[in-house]
Design a protein around this motif. Structure first.
Motif, PDB file in Angstrom:
ATOM      1  N   GLU A 195     -20.964   3.135 -11.138  1.00 22.69           N
ATOM      2  CA  GLU A 195     -20.342   2.027 -10.392  1.00 22.69           C
ATOM      3  C   GLU A 195     -18.830   2.138 -10.370  1.00 22.69           C
ATOM      4  O   GLU A 195     -18.182   1.749  -9.389  1.00 22.69           O
ATOM      5  CB  GLU A 195     -20.774   0.687 -10.975  1.00 22.69           C
ATOM      6  N   ASP A 196     -18.271   2.695 -11.436  1.00 21.14           N
ATOM      7  CA  ASP A 196     -16.813   2.881 -11.470  1.00 21.14           C
ATOM      8  C   ASP A 196     -16.392   3.953 -10.469  1.00 21.14           C
ATOM      9  O   ASP A 196     -15.368   3.799  -9.782  1.00 21.14           O
ATOM     10  CB  ASP A 196     -16.368   3.278 -12.881  1.00 21.14           C
ATOM     11  N   ARG A 197     -17.131   5.017 -10.360  1.00 19.46           N
ATOM     12  CA  ARG A 197     -16.810   6.078  -9.402  1.00 19.46           C
ATOM     13  C   ARG A 197     -16.952   5.560  -7.961  1.00 19.46           C
ATOM     14  O   ARG A 197     -16.136   5.891  -7.101  1.00 19.46           O
ATOM     15  CB  ARG A 197     -17.710   7.279  -9.624  1.00 19.46           C
ATOM     16  N   LYS A 198     -17.985   4.756  -7.717  1.00 22.04           N
ATOM     17  CA  LYS A 198     -18.136   4.198  -6.371  1.00 22.04           C
ATOM     18  C   LYS A 198     -16.972   3.283  -6.020  1.00 22.04           C
ATOM     19  O   LYS A 198     -16.480   3.295  -4.882  1.00 22.04           O
ATOM     20  CB  LYS A 198     -19.449   3.425  -6.287  1.00 22.04           C
ATOM     21  N   LEU A 199     -16.521   2.518  -7.003  1.00 21.12           N
ATOM     22  CA  LEU A 199     -15.385   1.633  -6.746  1.00 21.12           C
ATOM     23  C   LEU A 199     -14.132   2.430  -6.432  1.00 21.12           C
ATOM     24  O   LEU A 199     -13.358   2.074  -5.527  1.00 21.12           O
ATOM     25  CB  LEU A 199     -15.158   0.733  -7.967  1.00 21.12           C
ATOM     26  N   LEU A 200     -13.911   3.538  -7.122  1.00 24.08           N
ATOM     27  CA  LEU A 200     -12.743   4.386  -6.878  1.00 24.08           C
ATOM     28  C   LEU A 200     -12.840   5.035  -5.491  1.00 24.08           C
ATOM     29  O   LEU A 200     -11.847   5.078  -4.745  1.00 24.08           O
ATOM     30  CB  LEU A 200     -12.629   5.453  -7.968  1.00 24.08           C
ATOM     31  N   VAL A 201     -14.008   5.562  -5.147  1.00 25.33           N
ATOM     32  CA  VAL A 201     -14.183   6.192  -3.838  1.00 25.33           C
ATOM     33  C   VAL A 201     -13.945   5.170  -2.726  1.00 25.33           C
ATOM     34  O   VAL A 201     -13.245   5.446  -1.729  1.00 25.33           O
ATOM     35  CB  VAL A 201     -15.589   6.812  -3.728  1.00 25.33           C
ATOM     36  N   GLY A 202     -14.506   3.994  -2.884  1.00 20.11           N
ATOM     37  CA  GLY A 202     -14.312   2.971  -1.861  1.00 20.11           C
ATOM     38  C   GLY A 202     -12.852   2.582  -1.710  1.00 20.11           C
ATOM     39  O   GLY A 202     -12.367   2.385  -0.581  1.00 20.11           O
ATOM     40  N   PHE A 203     -12.129   2.467  -2.822  1.00 23.20           N
ATOM     41  CA  PHE A 203     -10.713   2.099  -2.738  1.00 23.20           C
ATOM     42  C   PHE A 203      -9.913   3.183  -2.015  1.00 23.20           C
ATOM     43  O   PHE A 203      -9.085   2.880  -1.131  1.00 23.20           O
ATOM     44  CB  PHE A 203     -10.154   1.872  -4.151  1.00 23.20           C
ATOM     45  N   LEU A 204     -10.129   4.461  -2.361  1.00 25.22           N
ATOM     46  CA  LEU A 204      -9.388   5.539  -1.705  1.00 25.22           C
ATOM     47  C   LEU A 204      -9.742   5.643  -0.214  1.00 25.22           C
ATOM     48  O   LEU A 204      -8.857   5.914   0.616  1.00 25.22           O
ATOM     49  CB  LEU A 204      -9.687   6.861  -2.407  1.00 25.22           C
ATOM     50  N   GLU A 205     -10.991   5.426   0.127  1.00 26.18           N
ATOM     51  CA  GLU A 205     -11.364   5.446   1.552  1.00 26.18           C
ATOM     52  C   GLU A 205     -10.686   4.313   2.317  1.00 26.18           C
ATOM     53  O   GLU A 205     -10.203   4.515   3.445  1.00 26.18           O
ATOM     54  CB  GLU A 205     -12.887   5.338   1.678  1.00 26.18           C
ATOM     55  N   ASP A 206     -10.614   3.135   1.685  1.00 22.99           N
ATOM     56  CA  ASP A 206      -9.942   2.012   2.348  1.00 22.99           C
ATOM     57  C   ASP A 206      -8.455   2.284   2.534  1.00 22.99           C
ATOM     58  O   ASP A 206      -7.884   1.973   3.585  1.00 22.99           O
ATOM     59  CB  ASP A 206     -10.152   0.735   1.536  1.00 22.99           C
ATOM     60  N   VAL A 207      -7.821   2.855   1.491  1.00 20.36           N
ATOM     61  CA  VAL A 207      -6.390   3.166   1.611  1.00 20.36           C
ATOM     62  C   VAL A 207      -6.177   4.235   2.677  1.00 20.36           C
ATOM     63  O   VAL A 207      -5.235   4.153   3.484  1.00 20.36           O
ATOM     64  CB  VAL A 207      -5.837   3.620   0.243  1.00 20.36           C
ATOM     65  N   LEU A 208      -7.023   5.268   2.696  1.00 18.26           N
ATOM     66  CA  LEU A 208      -6.916   6.330   3.696  1.00 18.26           C
ATOM     67  C   LEU A 208      -7.022   5.746   5.107  1.00 18.26           C
ATOM     68  O   LEU A 208      -6.223   6.078   5.999  1.00 18.26           O
ATOM     69  CB  LEU A 208      -8.010   7.362   3.453  1.00 18.26           C
ATOM     70  N   THR A 209      -7.978   4.897   5.315  1.00 21.72           N
ATOM     71  CA  THR A 209      -8.169   4.301   6.635  1.00 21.72           C
ATOM     72  C   THR A 209      -7.023   3.379   7.007  1.00 21.72           C
ATOM     73  O   THR A 209      -6.480   3.440   8.127  1.00 21.72           O
ATOM     74  CB  THR A 209      -9.495   3.523   6.658  1.00 21.72           C
ATOM     75  N   THR A 210      -6.637   2.519   6.064  1.00 25.24           N
ATOM     76  CA  THR A 210      -5.596   1.519   6.348  1.00 25.24           C
ATOM     77  C   THR A 210      -4.262   2.180   6.662  1.00 25.24           C
ATOM     78  O   THR A 210      -3.591   1.825   7.641  1.00 25.24           O
ATOM     79  CB  THR A 210      -5.448   0.566   5.150  1.00 25.24           C
ATOM     80  N   LEU A 231       0.812  -1.219   0.000  1.00 27.88           N
ATOM     81  CA  LEU A 231       0.000   0.000   0.000  1.00 27.88           C
ATOM     82  C   LEU A 231       0.843   1.264   0.000  1.00 27.88           C
ATOM     83  O   LEU A 231       0.334   2.344  -0.321  1.00 27.88           O
ATOM     84  CB  LEU A 231      -0.937   0.003   1.206  1.00 27.88           C
ATOM     85  N   THR A 232       2.084   1.145   0.385  1.00 32.70           N
ATOM     86  CA  THR A 232       2.949   2.332   0.410  1.00 32.70           C
ATOM     87  C   THR A 232       3.702   2.517  -0.896  1.00 32.70           C
ATOM     88  O   THR A 232       4.495   3.457  -1.015  1.00 32.70           O
ATOM     89  CB  THR A 232       3.953   2.220   1.565  1.00 32.70           C
ATOM     90  N   LYS A 233       3.483   1.650  -1.846  1.00 37.07           N
ATOM     91  CA  LYS A 233       4.229   1.721  -3.108  1.00 37.07           C
ATOM     92  C   LYS A 233       3.367   2.352  -4.192  1.00 37.07           C
ATOM     93  O   LYS A 233       2.207   2.715  -3.983  1.00 37.07           O
ATOM     94  CB  LYS A 233       4.690   0.325  -3.512  1.00 37.07           C
ATOM     95  N   ALA A 234       3.951   2.441  -5.359  1.00 31.17           N
ATOM     96  CA  ALA A 234       3.277   3.120  -6.470  1.00 31.17           C
ATOM     97  C   ALA A 234       2.123   2.321  -7.037  1.00 31.17           C
ATOM     98  O   ALA A 234       1.384   2.828  -7.892  1.00 31.17           O
ATOM     99  CB  ALA A 234       4.284   3.416  -7.581  1.00 31.17           C
ATOM    100  N   THR A 235       1.958   1.086  -6.556  1.00 35.60           N
ATOM    101  CA  THR A 235       0.833   0.283  -7.052  1.00 35.60           C
ATOM    102  C   THR A 235      -0.502   0.965  -6.746  1.00 35.60           C
ATOM    103  O   THR A 235      -1.437   0.911  -7.560  1.00 35.60           O
ATOM    104  CB  THR A 235       0.869  -1.111  -6.414  1.00 35.60           C
ATOM    105  N   VAL A 236      -0.603   1.609  -5.571  1.00 36.06           N
ATOM    106  CA  VAL A 236      -1.859   2.257  -5.167  1.00 36.06           C
ATOM    107  C   VAL A 236      -2.235   3.394  -6.112  1.00 36.06           C
ATOM    108  O   VAL A 236      -3.337   3.407  -6.680  1.00 36.06           O
ATOM    109  CB  VAL A 236      -1.769   2.737  -3.707  1.00 36.06           C
ATOM    110  N   PRO A 237      -1.381   4.396  -6.314  1.00 36.42           N
ATOM    111  CA  PRO A 237      -1.801   5.492  -7.205  1.00 36.42           C
ATOM    112  C   PRO A 237      -2.001   5.041  -8.643  1.00 36.42           C
ATOM    113  O   PRO A 237      -2.884   5.571  -9.338  1.00 36.42           O
ATOM    114  CB  PRO A 237      -0.669   6.517  -7.069  1.00 36.42           C
ATOM    115  N   ILE A 238      -1.214   4.072  -9.114  1.00 34.15           N
ATOM    116  CA  ILE A 238      -1.355   3.645 -10.512  1.00 34.15           C
ATOM    117  C   ILE A 238      -2.652   2.860 -10.697  1.00 34.15           C
ATOM    118  O   ILE A 238      -3.359   3.017 -11.701  1.00 34.15           O
ATOM    119  CB  ILE A 238      -0.122   2.823 -10.929  1.00 34.15           C
ATOM    120  N   TYR A 239      -2.992   2.052  -9.716  1.00 37.94           N
ATOM    121  CA  TYR A 239      -4.259   1.325  -9.803  1.00 37.94           C
ATOM    122  C   TYR A 239      -5.441   2.294  -9.705  1.00 37.94           C
ATOM    123  O   TYR A 239      -6.426   2.173 -10.453  1.00 37.94           O
ATOM    124  CB  TYR A 239      -4.331   0.288  -8.684  1.00 37.94           C
ATOM    125  N   ALA A 240      -5.317   3.268  -8.816  1.00 41.16           N
ATOM    126  CA  ALA A 240      -6.418   4.212  -8.638  1.00 41.16           C
ATOM    127  C   ALA A 240      -6.584   5.125  -9.836  1.00 41.16           C
ATOM    128  O   ALA A 240      -7.714   5.372 -10.304  1.00 41.16           O
ATOM    129  CB  ALA A 240      -6.188   5.042  -7.376  1.00 41.16           C
TER     130      ALA A 240
END
Length: 1182
Positions: free
Chosen positions: A888-903, A868-877
């Motif tokens: 549905e694509d926007r919801k998936l992006l929002v959910g991923f960023l919220e999970d990364v923010l929390t984690t 999660l600390t590597k470039a995989t996160v921003p490139i995937y997002a």
């Protein structure tokens, strides 16, 4: 003797010396008596001879009285009897009519009928030695004329120098010169004879048995002979010199120091010099077309002579019993020498006839047309054998073929007035001149007058016409056939071009190309094409297009062989021209002519030319054209061995410093190269894996810093290969054979594929048509959704090999490098959009999700989430989740960023990957609302760590956000965070508030931010919050130079003054130095701003003095700089008081004097412990 006419000769007789049995001249008849003092009997003429024979060597071959007998028998013939010219020559020599014999010999030479007897006599200087000071021998008979006065070296009458050798006197010095000339001539003849012997010896060096072996076994090459080696050495050296290989020629000469390369005779061969290597190569295996010619040699055939002409018995053959082979060789050599001499004389005569024909042509061209009979001139030319009549051109238009300069005219016999219709060239001419044949001859009205032709010609000469100049000659002979037109254009165009205006010379291009295409002479065609490529000094774009269009039309007309032989040399000559426009023409020509060249030349010579220009040319536009031409070459090349060279050229051109060159690589070269590798089957087996291997190697070597430019080069090449890769997947799918064009075909959505960089990257172009692509896409989506990828090798390679390797590479790049993150994000975005939504959802996203492992049970654990600390996160997002923008694509992006923010927040992990995601997404205003939604999730989160992270992210997304959105959503969220109980969350909002003050101009919003910051500074509960004060000072120093002046003067500077004053009483030394250092950086940045005199006196100077008080105790280096700044500010305040009308100036602008600048810089140079802070000072001067 009086009844004999020795000059009653027939042109049809052959010379007696042509027959092999004439070697009898070298012996005496058996009926002759023993030799006497006088080898000839007394003359038959009663008159005494005028000259005496000075020696008994009347002939070098030692003729005896046999010739006397022959002459006597000839004298006995009747007046009508014809005698041989050799008999006449013998009689003249015997009777000592030397001058008559010399004149006779000269006439025979000029007529091409050299007589060996006379040649041998006059070439022997011994026959003319002066017997001065020594009485003649007793067997010599001196005539009344005394000894013979010798003339110079006699070859023809033209070589006699009558001024030097007069008849009335002997001149010793002149005679000595003549003797030397004779000796030199004999020495040269001796050298020639030795060369002939050397040639025979060289020919006989190979043993006969070996020669038989070579003949019986053609595959065994006969070893080179010494003379062959010397001849080839001479030709090779000549070739090197002609083609400017001077250094190679010098080296070659040094290696063959036993040979003189300046003289062909040094070779040692008694043969003429052969053509150069280029002519030998061009004529190799191509027989020279023969022309029907008639020999004009004249000789005496004894079978045609009357029986009583020669009464002498046939001379006996010499005794060949001892050396028969030697005698046969001598006879053959003698005959060969005769033939060579005859050939030389005929060549000279041919030149004379050609010059006469040219003269007659010019005469014929002048009006009125008249019939010229060359036979009438025979009286003045005694050596003319045939009577050639040139008919009037008006009565027989085919009698004079349309030749240019007469060099192809044949020398024909007497009885050949008609044209040989069986000759190939005649057939071609008659075929091309059918129209001329069908056209009736032009008739002119002739006056009923009896003027002589000479008078008519003289009368017409008063017409002012000019035919003696070049232009006059061209005007006077109008072309009467297509070939004549081409010849005329070839002669005239080189004179027309220099006189045409430069701006209008492109009008000559069609004329030049048409002439060069149809002209029969290669030399003239080469000259015309040279004119074409040098037509315009610096051709512009339109002119180059005209020339290229003409070259392509020329190539289509003449075929690949002539394109290679005639057009390519013109390109090669200008490859290093000093004008870039000319080199640009060469580069564009190589691409335009590629389809019309032989395939071997395309993949060798042209490819090498373009590679040289790509590496050496300094002009960007030339290299751009080279890259485009290389792309065209890649579209026509079919040699698999050139793949590696093409790959290296691709990498070389991608690394070019010019953006226009790199753009041409992506637009033309890479698509064409990818199409070739697709045909070879190496696109996904060699080309793409090679680029991935280079990226991996680059990342392995990135310990001391990643070469981002090289990474960009390789990744951009991979990105350009996505369309051809998808085309390969479609063309090798299980459904490809079932795809047919029938019925209504749905149109492809406009947004289905990313916009291609060029038409060559359009998948519809690669497939063939948009209709076929639409059909294939329908099958493609159906196959992925319902049938799977079984048996689909190309797609399985993408899923199982390409994607895992790409994801692994992404995890190894530096997440803080915004450039790398952006490059890979764009790559995955284009990859997902090209392969489609179904492929992205079913094949790409699952692989990323398996790597990231975002599940609830891993939220509180740091282990296993290092990815999660590597470039995989921003490139995937940013690269995968943003490729489609539905709900549905926007919801998936929002959910991923919220999970990364929390984690990341709960794991206390670095936030670089999340920041990179927000920066990349924040650059696009479309995602601002989405990012604020994610941040609001963090604002209302129960964990203070999550809220603190959300507060830090606000600073990244506020830049570039609209003021309405800031006022409506961002500012309320920040104020909500400030209302929380945690001081860490409140402190985290300060940079975001500072960004609002720096970027927003709305007064109400600024007042709200000002009130919130004032509460941080004035509320007693924050007085001991050291970290809060540090963050506020840091924020003031960052946003102060860019904030509104009123906010800076009324809020920032007064509060900085208060903080500096409060720091003087700080008891904790560590906190005191932290605050002082941060204040120093803030004041350094603000010193570059305009500050009013009132604020300067009330806040800025007092704040600096308080800071100097701290630095006197904590950092003397900083104290020196502060003292200098305070002094300059005070001076400036005093100056402002003296000249208020001049306005206020900033402290930075006041340091204009050389002394002040020197003093300030010297003080700055004394700092040794705060280099980083000084760097920050200068960074804020924007």
């Amino acid at each position: 003797m009086a009844s004999v006419n020795p000059f009653n000769l027939s042109d049809s007789e052959e010379e007696a010396e042509r027959r092999p049995h004439e070697t009898v001249d070298t012996e005496r008849s058996p009926r002759d008596g023993p030799p006497s003092g006088n080898p000839f009997p007394p003359p038959a003429d009663p008159e005494p001879p005028m000259l005496l024979l000075c020696s008994n060597r009347t002939s070098p071959s030692g003729e005896g009285n046999s010739f006397s007998a022959a002459a006597t028998s000839a004298m006995a013939c009747s007046a009508e009897t014809r005698v041989s010219v050799d008999v006449i020559a013998a009689q003249l020599l015997r009777d000592q009519y030397i001058l008559t014999a010399l004149e006779f010999h000269t006439e025979l030479l000029e007529a091409g009928r050299e007589l060996p007897r006379l040649r041998d006599y006059f070439s022997n200087p011994g026959n003319f030695e002066r017997q001065s000071g020594t009485p003649p021998a007793k067997d010599q008979v001196l005539g009344p004329g005394g000894p013979l006065n010798r003339a110079g070296s006699i070859s023809t009458l033209d070589s006699l120098d009558f001024a030097r050798y007069s008849d009335d006197g002997n001149r010793e010095s002149d005679e000595r010169v003549a003797v030397l000339e004779f000796e030199l001539r004999k020495a040269k003849e001796t050298i020639q004879a030795l060369r002939a012997n050397l040639t025979q010896a060289a020919e006989s060096e190979v043993p006969s048995q070996e020669r038989k072996n070579f003949k019986s076994s053609p595959e065994i090459q006969e070893p080179i002979r010494p003379l062959e080696k010397r001849a080839l050495n001479f030709l090779v050296n000549e070739y090197l010199l002609k083609n400017e290989y001077k250094l190679s020629s010098i080296t070659f000469s040094d290696e063959n120091d036993d040979q003189d390369f300046e003289l062909w005779d040094d070779v040692g061969l008694n043969i003429p010099k052969p053509p150069d290597l280029l002519q030998l190569y061009r004529n190799c295996g191509t027989p020279v077309p023969s022309r029907n010619t008639v020999d004009v040699s004249v000789g005496v055939d004894f079978s045609d002579l009357p029986g009583n002409c020669i009464t002498q018995d046939s001379p006996k053959k010499p005794d060949h019993s001892q050396h028969p082979e030697t005698e046969v060789m001598q006879e053959l050599e003698y005959q060969i020498s005769l033939l060579k001499n005859e050939k030389q004389s005929l060549a000279e005569q041919l030149k004379k006839l050609q010059s006469e024909i040219q003269t007659l042509k010019r005469t014929v061209s002048s009006p009125p047309p008249a019939t010229l009979d060359l036979g009438s001139q025979n009286t003045s030319n005694p050596f003319s054998y045939s009577t050639t009549t040139i008919p009037n051109s008006s009565t027989n238009p085919l009698s004079v073929p349309p030749t240019d300069n007469g060099q192809y005219l044949d020398i024909r016999g007497v009885s050949e007035p008609e044209i040989n219709l069986n000759h190939p060239s005649t057939q071609n001419k008659s075929h091309s001149d059918n129209k001329l044949k069908s056209r009736p001859p032009v008739q002119f009205d002739k006056p009923n007058r009896k003027l002589s032709p000479a008078f008519q010609q003289a009368l017409l000469s008063f017409c002012r016409m000019c035919s003696d100049s070049r232009l006059g000659a061209e005007v006077s002979r109008i072309a009467d056939s297509e070939e004549s037109v081409m010849l005329m254009l070839g002669r005239c165009l080189p004179h027309i071009v220099p006189n045409v205006l430069l701006a209008k010379r492109e009008e000559l291009i069609p004329l030049i190309l048409c002439t060069a295409c149809l002209h029969p002479e290669p030399k003239e065609r080469d000259q015309l094409l040279h004119i074409l490529f040098n037509l315009i000094k610096r051709p512009d774009d339109e002119q180059r297009q005209m020339i290229l269009t003409g070259c392509v039309a020329f190539a289509r007309q003449v075929g690949p062989t002539r394109v290679e032989a005639e057009l390519l040399p013109q390109c090669w000559e200008q490859i290093n021209h000093k004008y870039p426009e000319r080199r640009l023409l060469v580069a564009e020509s190589c691409g335009a002519l590629a389809p019309y060249l032989p395939k071997e030349i395309r993949s060798s010579l042209v490819l090498s030319m373009l590679q040289q220009m790509l590496t050496e040319d300094k002009a960007d536009m030339v290299r751009e054209a080279v890259v485009k031409s290389l792309g065209i070459i890649m579209g026509y090349i079919d040699d698999p061995d050139k793949y590696s060279q093409g790959f290296e050229l691709m990498l070389l051109s991608l690394g070019d410093p010019s953006e226009r060159v790199v753009s041409a690589v992506h637009q033309v070269f890479i698509p064409a190269f990818a199409a070739w590798t697709t045909e070879l089957g190496t696109l996904h087996t060699a080309l793409i894996p090679s680029l991935l291997a280079r990226i991996e190697k680059l990342l392995m070597q990135a310990e001391h810093g990643l070469d981002e430019h090289k990474l960009h080069v390789f990744l951009s090449a991979l990105q350009s290969l996505i369309p051809p890769l998808f085309a390969v997947v479609l063309q090798n799918a299980p459904f490809t054979s079932r795809a047919k064009l029938h019925g209504d075909i749905p149109a492809i959505e406009v947004t289905r594929f990313p916009r291609p960089a060029s038409p060559l990257q359009d998948i519809a172009t690669i497939i063939g048509s948009r209709e076929m692509l639409s059909v294939l896409l329908l099958f493609y989506d159906h196959q992925l959704e319902h049938e799977g990828t079984t048996g689909w090798d190309s797609l399985l390679w993408v899923v199982n090999q390409l994607l895992p390797q790409l994801i692994e590479i992404v995890g190894r790049i530096n997440v803080t490098s915004s450039t790398c993150v952006h490059e890979f994000s764009r790559f995955f975005w284009r990859f997902c959009r090209t392969f489609g939504k179904i492929f992205a959802n079913t094949k790409i996203k699952p692989q990323f999700q398996d790597i990231l492992r975002l599940s609830e049970e891993n939220v509180d654990a740091s282990a296993g989430n290092g990815i999660l600390t590597k470039a995989t996160v921003p490139i995937y997002a940013t690269g995968v989740l943003t490729c489609y923008n539905q709900e549905e694509d926007r919801k998936l992006l929002v959910g991923f960023l919220e999970d990364v923010l929390t984690t990341l927040s709960l794991s206390h992990a670095p936030l670089d990957s999340l920041k990179a995601s927000f920066v990349e997404l924040g650059a696009n205003p479309v995602y601002h609302e989405l990012l604020l939604t994610v941040l609001w999730y963090g604002v209302v989160h129960t964990s203070a760590l999550v809220r603190c992270t959300a507060a830090q992210m606000f600073e990244l997304v506020l830049r570039g956000m609209s003021e309405a959105l800031v006022d409506r959503r961002a500012a309320p969220a920040l104020i909500t965070l400030c209302s929380g109980p945690e001081f860490s969350v409140r402190i985290s909002t300060i940079p975001a508030f500072g960004t609002i003050m720096e970027t927003v101009t709305q007064k109400e919003l600024l007042e709200r931010v000002k009130m919130q910051l004032a509460s941080f500074l004035e509320d007693p509960q924050y007085q001991d919050q050291h970290s809060l004060h540090m963050e506020i000072i840091r924020t003031f120093g960052r946003v102060g130079p860019n904030a509104e002046p009123r906010f800076r003067d009324e809020f920032v500077l007064p509060h900085l003054h208060n903080l500096a004053l409060a720091n003087n009483s700080q008891a904790v030394e560590s906190k005191r130095i932290d605050i002082a250092t941060q204040l120093f950086e803030a004041y350094s940045a603000l010193s570059c701003c305009f500050i009013s005199e009132e604020v300067m006196v009330s806040h800025f100077l007092p704040g600096l003095k308080c800071l100097r008080t701290d630095m006197e105790q904590l950092s003397p280096e900083h104290e020196v700089i502060l003292s200098s700044m305070i002094k300059e500010c005070e001076i400036k305040v005093e100056n402002r008081g003296m000249a208020d009308a001049q306005g206020s100036m900033s402290i930075a602008s006041s340091l204009v004097g050389e002394d002040a600048k020197t003093k300030f810089l010297s003080k700055m140079g004394q700092l040794t412990t705060s280099g980083a802070m000084l760097a920050n000072v200068f960074q804020r001067k924007k």
